[in-house]
Design a protein around this motif. Structure first.
Motif, PDB file in Angstrom:
ATOM      1  N   LEU A   1       0.812  -1.211   0.000  1.00 31.55           N
ATOM      2  CA  LEU A   1       0.000   0.000   0.000  1.00 31.55           C
ATOM      3  C   LEU A   1       0.854   1.273   0.000  1.00 31.55           C
ATOM      4  CD1 LEU A   1      -2.645  -1.077   2.691  1.00 31.55           C
ATOM      5  CD2 LEU A   1      -3.048  -0.812   0.230  1.00 31.55           C
ATOM      6  N   TYR A   2       2.073   1.187   0.546  1.00 27.01           N
ATOM      7  CA  TYR A   2       2.882   2.384   0.798  1.00 27.01           C
ATOM      8  C   TYR A   2       3.153   3.216  -0.453  1.00 27.01           C
ATOM      9  CZ  TYR A   2       5.721   5.016   4.070  1.00 27.01           C
ATOM     10  OH  TYR A   2       6.202   5.992   4.897  1.00 27.01           O
ATOM     11  N   PRO A   3       3.736   2.721  -1.558  1.00 30.05           N
ATOM     12  CA  PRO A   3       4.327   1.394  -1.751  1.00 30.05           C
ATOM     13  C   PRO A   3       5.840   1.422  -1.501  1.00 30.05           C
ATOM     14  CG  PRO A   3       4.136   2.491  -3.865  1.00 30.05           C
ATOM     15  CD  PRO A   3       3.662   3.471  -2.823  1.00 30.05           C
ATOM     16  N   THR A   4       6.354   0.279  -1.046  1.00 27.88           N
ATOM     17  CA  THR A   4       7.787   0.073  -0.872  1.00 27.88           C
ATOM     18  C   THR A   4       8.033  -1.421  -0.800  1.00 27.88           C
ATOM     19  OG1 THR A   4       9.715   0.699   0.473  1.00 27.88           O
ATOM     20  CG2 THR A   4       7.696   0.146   1.668  1.00 27.88           C
ATOM     21  N   GLN A   5       9.277  -1.800  -0.679  1.00 33.51           N
ATOM     22  CA  GLN A   5       9.602  -3.213  -0.543  1.00 33.51           C
ATOM     23  C   GLN A   5       9.390  -3.640   0.912  1.00 33.51           C
ATOM     24  OE1 GLN A   5      13.673  -3.441  -1.794  1.00 33.51           O
ATOM     25  NE2 GLN A   5      13.177  -3.350  -3.974  1.00 33.51           N
ATOM     26  N   PRO A   6       8.811  -4.826   1.133  1.00 37.22           N
ATOM     27  CA  PRO A   6       8.603  -5.292   2.511  1.00 37.22           C
ATOM     28  C   PRO A   6       9.876  -5.259   3.341  1.00 37.22           C
ATOM     29  CG  PRO A   6       7.441  -6.713   0.988  1.00 37.22           C
ATOM     30  CD  PRO A   6       8.278  -5.779   0.147  1.00 37.22           C
ATOM     31  N   ARG A   7      11.002  -5.643   2.727  1.00 36.64           N
ATOM     32  CA  ARG A   7      12.270  -5.672   3.468  1.00 36.64           C
ATOM     33  C   ARG A   7      12.684  -4.272   3.906  1.00 36.64           C
ATOM     34  NH1 ARG A   7      17.887  -5.757   1.758  1.00 36.64           N
ATOM     35  NH2 ARG A   7      19.160  -6.887   3.242  1.00 36.64           N
ATOM     36  N   ARG A   8      12.430  -3.260   3.051  1.00 40.13           N
ATOM     37  CA  ARG A   8      12.782  -1.895   3.405  1.00 40.13           C
ATOM     38  C   ARG A   8      11.907  -1.379   4.551  1.00 40.13           C
ATOM     39  NH1 ARG A   8      13.836   2.727  -0.523  1.00 40.13           N
ATOM     40  NH2 ARG A   8      15.116   3.259   1.284  1.00 40.13           N
ATOM     41  N   LEU A   9      10.616  -1.689   4.491  1.00 41.89           N
ATOM     42  CA  LEU A   9       9.713  -1.245   5.548  1.00 41.89           C
ATOM     43  C   LEU A   9      10.046  -1.938   6.865  1.00 41.89           C
ATOM     44  CD1 LEU A   9       7.287   0.444   6.406  1.00 41.89           C
ATOM     45  CD2 LEU A   9       5.808  -1.452   5.705  1.00 41.89           C
ATOM     46  N   ASP A  10      10.293  -3.232   6.804  1.00 38.87           N
ATOM     47  CA  ASP A  10      10.681  -3.978   8.002  1.00 38.87           C
ATOM     48  C   ASP A  10      11.936  -3.370   8.620  1.00 38.87           C
ATOM     49  OD1 ASP A  10      10.503  -6.674   9.621  1.00 38.87           O
ATOM     50  OD2 ASP A  10      12.581  -6.538   8.944  1.00 38.87           O
ATOM     51  N   HIS A  11      12.883  -3.009   7.766  1.00 33.74           N
ATOM     52  CA  HIS A  11      14.148  -2.460   8.244  1.00 33.74           C
ATOM     53  C   HIS A  11      13.968  -1.093   8.888  1.00 33.74           C
ATOM     54  CE1 HIS A  11      18.178  -0.401   7.456  1.00 33.74           C
ATOM     55  NE2 HIS A  11      18.438  -1.323   8.350  1.00 33.74           N
ATOM     56  N   VAL A  12      13.153  -0.220   8.255  1.00 37.67           N
ATOM     57  CA  VAL A  12      13.003   1.126   8.808  1.00 37.67           C
ATOM     58  C   VAL A  12      12.223   1.088  10.120  1.00 37.67           C
ATOM     59  CG1 VAL A  12      10.835   1.868   7.681  1.00 37.67           C
ATOM     60  CG2 VAL A  12      12.642   3.532   8.122  1.00 37.67           C
ATOM     61  N   ILE A  13      11.240   0.182  10.238  1.00 38.96           N
ATOM     62  CA  ILE A  13      10.531   0.019  11.510  1.00 38.96           C
ATOM     63  C   ILE A  13      11.502  -0.472  12.575  1.00 38.96           C
ATOM     64  CG2 ILE A  13       8.769  -1.308  12.745  1.00 38.96           C
ATOM     65  CD1 ILE A  13       7.133  -1.347  10.153  1.00 38.96           C
ATOM     66  N   TRP A  14      12.321  -1.454  12.201  1.00 34.23           N
ATOM     67  CA  TRP A  14      13.283  -2.008  13.149  1.00 34.23           C
ATOM     68  C   TRP A  14      14.260  -0.948  13.628  1.00 34.23           C
ATOM     69  CZ3 TRP A  14      18.643  -2.674  12.476  1.00 34.23           C
ATOM     70  CH2 TRP A  14      19.271  -3.379  13.524  1.00 34.23           C
ATOM     71  N   ARG A  15      14.749  -0.100  12.716  1.00 31.87           N
ATOM     72  CA  ARG A  15      15.673   0.969  13.110  1.00 31.87           C
ATOM     73  C   ARG A  15      14.980   1.920  14.081  1.00 31.87           C
ATOM     74  NH1 ARG A  15      20.408   1.114  10.021  1.00 31.87           N
ATOM     75  NH2 ARG A  15      20.932   3.013  11.145  1.00 31.87           N
ATOM     76  N   HIS A  16      13.732   2.254  13.790  1.00 29.00           N
ATOM     77  CA  HIS A  16      12.977   3.189  14.623  1.00 29.00           C
ATOM     78  C   HIS A  16      12.791   2.651  16.036  1.00 29.00           C
ATOM     79  CE1 HIS A  16       9.879   6.112  15.723  1.00 29.00           C
ATOM     80  NE2 HIS A  16       9.091   5.102  16.072  1.00 29.00           N
ATOM     81  N   VAL A  17      12.354   1.419  16.165  1.00 31.16           N
ATOM     82  CA  VAL A  17      12.051   0.868  17.492  1.00 31.16           C
ATOM     83  C   VAL A  17      13.309   0.545  18.284  1.00 31.16           C
ATOM     84  CG1 VAL A  17       9.816  -0.034  16.790  1.00 31.16           C
ATOM     85  CG2 VAL A  17      11.814  -1.522  16.636  1.00 31.16           C
ATOM     86  N   SER A  18      14.429   0.369  17.594  1.00 30.15           N
ATOM     87  CA  SER A  18      15.673   0.086  18.308  1.00 30.15           C
ATOM     88  C   SER A  18      16.471   1.360  18.593  1.00 30.15           C
ATOM     89  CB  SER A  18      16.533  -0.913  17.522  1.00 30.15           C
ATOM     90  OG  SER A  18      16.848  -0.427  16.232  1.00 30.15           O
ATOM     91  N   GLY A  19      15.848   2.525  18.314  1.00 25.42           N
ATOM     92  CA  GLY A  19      16.460   3.801  18.670  1.00 25.42           C
ATOM     93  C   GLY A  19      17.580   4.229  17.763  1.00 25.42           C
ATOM     94  N   ARG A  20      17.569   3.748  16.528  1.00 26.48           N
ATOM     95  CA  ARG A  20      18.646   4.079  15.594  1.00 26.48           C
ATOM     96  C   ARG A  20      18.182   5.107  14.582  1.00 26.48           C
ATOM     97  NH1 ARG A  20      21.203  -1.706  14.273  1.00 26.48           N
ATOM     98  NH2 ARG A  20      22.723  -0.383  13.249  1.00 26.48           N
ATOM     99  N   GLU A  21      19.129   5.696  13.879  1.00 29.64           N
ATOM    100  CA  GLU A  21      18.790   6.675  12.861  1.00 29.64           C
ATOM    101  C   GLU A  21      17.970   6.017  11.757  1.00 29.64           C
ATOM    102  OE1 GLU A  21      22.636   7.916  11.703  1.00 29.64           O
ATOM    103  OE2 GLU A  21      22.886   9.313  13.356  1.00 29.64           O
ATOM    104  N   VAL A  22      16.962   6.718  11.308  1.00 30.79           N
ATOM    105  CA  VAL A  22      16.073   6.207  10.264  1.00 30.79           C
ATOM    106  C   VAL A  22      16.355   6.890   8.929  1.00 30.79           C
ATOM    107  CG1 VAL A  22      13.654   6.151   9.492  1.00 30.79           C
ATOM    108  CG2 VAL A  22      14.238   5.547  11.854  1.00 30.79           C
ATOM    109  N   PHE A  23      16.700   8.173   8.987  1.00 33.78           N
ATOM    110  CA  PHE A  23      16.847   8.960   7.768  1.00 33.78           C
ATOM    111  C   PHE A  23      18.313   9.216   7.432  1.00 33.78           C
ATOM    112  CE2 PHE A  23      12.913  10.241   9.935  1.00 33.78           C
ATOM    113  CZ  PHE A  23      12.001   9.775   8.994  1.00 33.78           C
ATOM    114  N   ARG A  24      18.598   9.222   6.156  1.00 34.09           N
ATOM    115  CA  ARG A  24      19.945   9.527   5.689  1.00 34.09           C
ATOM    116  C   ARG A  24      20.304  10.961   6.068  1.00 34.09           C
ATOM    117  NH1 ARG A  24      20.225  10.349   0.891  1.00 34.09           N
ATOM    118  NH2 ARG A  24      18.060  10.181   0.232  1.00 34.09           N
ATOM    119  N   GLN A  25      21.561  11.194   6.329  1.00 30.36           N
ATOM    120  CA  GLN A  25      22.031  12.529   6.659  1.00 30.36           C
ATOM    121  C   GLN A  25      22.962  13.010   5.560  1.00 30.36           C
ATOM    122  OE1 GLN A  25      23.555  13.004  10.590  1.00 30.36           O
ATOM    123  NE2 GLN A  25      22.042  11.644  11.517  1.00 30.36           N
TER     124      GLN A  25
END
Length: 253
Positions: free
Chosen positions: A214-238
């Motif tokens: 629905l987003y649309p994006t790749q499931p692996r990318r969405l899983d990864h960005v959620i995982w980064r968010h909940v583990s307190g890591r940077e989500v966005f490129r700098q």
């Protein structure tokens, strides 16, 4: 999909779009499909550090190996262990990559360099046969999709019992789908309006796949960005990270 699952997915995609925005800004996990050594280094150093420091460690290791006429992007466990032996152990290795970060903040904590050394030794010494390369990891997965031997050994490493670095190790090693961990499941339950209605790992994975469509994006990318968010890591490129890597040095962002 049931009506309830569709409603869950709609709520979750709205929350994800609000939190994460355009996927073009996300840090992605390109990983090191040919180098278990770099997967280990990156995953261990990545917790509790600004990601530029992780990049610096990876690049320092790459420089050392290239100066020796080797290709770090093909290094496995044996090559990683040899790099420790060449500098007299973990303290020398930490000095060589210019990072003396401890594994945690408590007094007397081991250097992350030492945890990396122990991780390599643990994988090499696995009962039933060592895991030396990313190819070995994928061969193990074909036999045991839970990667039981690897996971058990990894979670026994100092300060690694949470599973955060283990999940990241799998992502960096090129696994296309990683079963959601406890923190990701909790995020999905909360943002899909499922509080009080627990989800299984499989149900969570199915929701992530539906939301990715629905987003649309790749499931692996969405899983990864959620995982980064909940583990307190940077989500966005700098922006300041861009251009720091020399040509031919793929890193995990």
């Amino acid at each position: 999909m049931t009506t309830e699952q569709n409603l869950d997915a709609t709520k979750l995609v709205e929350s994800c779009r609000e939190i994460f925005g355009d996927e073009s800004a996300w840090i992605t996990a390109n990983g090191y499909p040919g180098s278990l050594a770099l997967c280990i280094i990156d995953s261990i150093f990545s917790t509790g550090s600004h990601y530029t420091s992780v990049i610096n460690v990876v690049n320092a290791y790459c420089d050392i190996r290239k100066a020796q006429g080797a290709d770090p992007h093909r290094d496995g466990v044996d090559e990683l262990l040899a790099s420790f032996e060449a500098v007299g152990g973990s303290a020398g290795w930490a000095k060589a990559v210019d990072n003396h970060k401890p594994a945690h903040t408590k007094p007397g904590a081991l250097l992350k360099a030492e945890v990396i050394h122990r991780a390599a030794l643990a994988l090499k010494g696995l009962e039933g046969g060592g895991i030396f390369t990313t190819v070995d990891m994928h061969a193990e997965y074909a036999i045991d999709s839970e990667l039981t031997r690897i996971k058990k050994a990894w979670l026994k490493l100092p300060s690694q019992s949470s599973g955060v670095t283990y999940n990241y190790l799998l992502i960096l090693a090129g696994f296309q789908s990683v079963k959601p961990d406890r923190m990701v499941i909790r995020f999905v339950e909360e943002h899909a309006g499922r509080v009080g209605k627990p989800l299984t790992s499989m149900q969570t994975a199915q929701l992530i796949m539906q939301v990715a469509e629905l987003y649309p994006t790749q499931p692996r990318r969405l899983d990864h960005v959620i995982w980064r968010h909940v583990s307190g890591r940077e989500v966005f490129r700098q922006d300041e990270m861009e251009g720091r890597l020399c040509e031919g040095r793929p890193c995990s962002f």
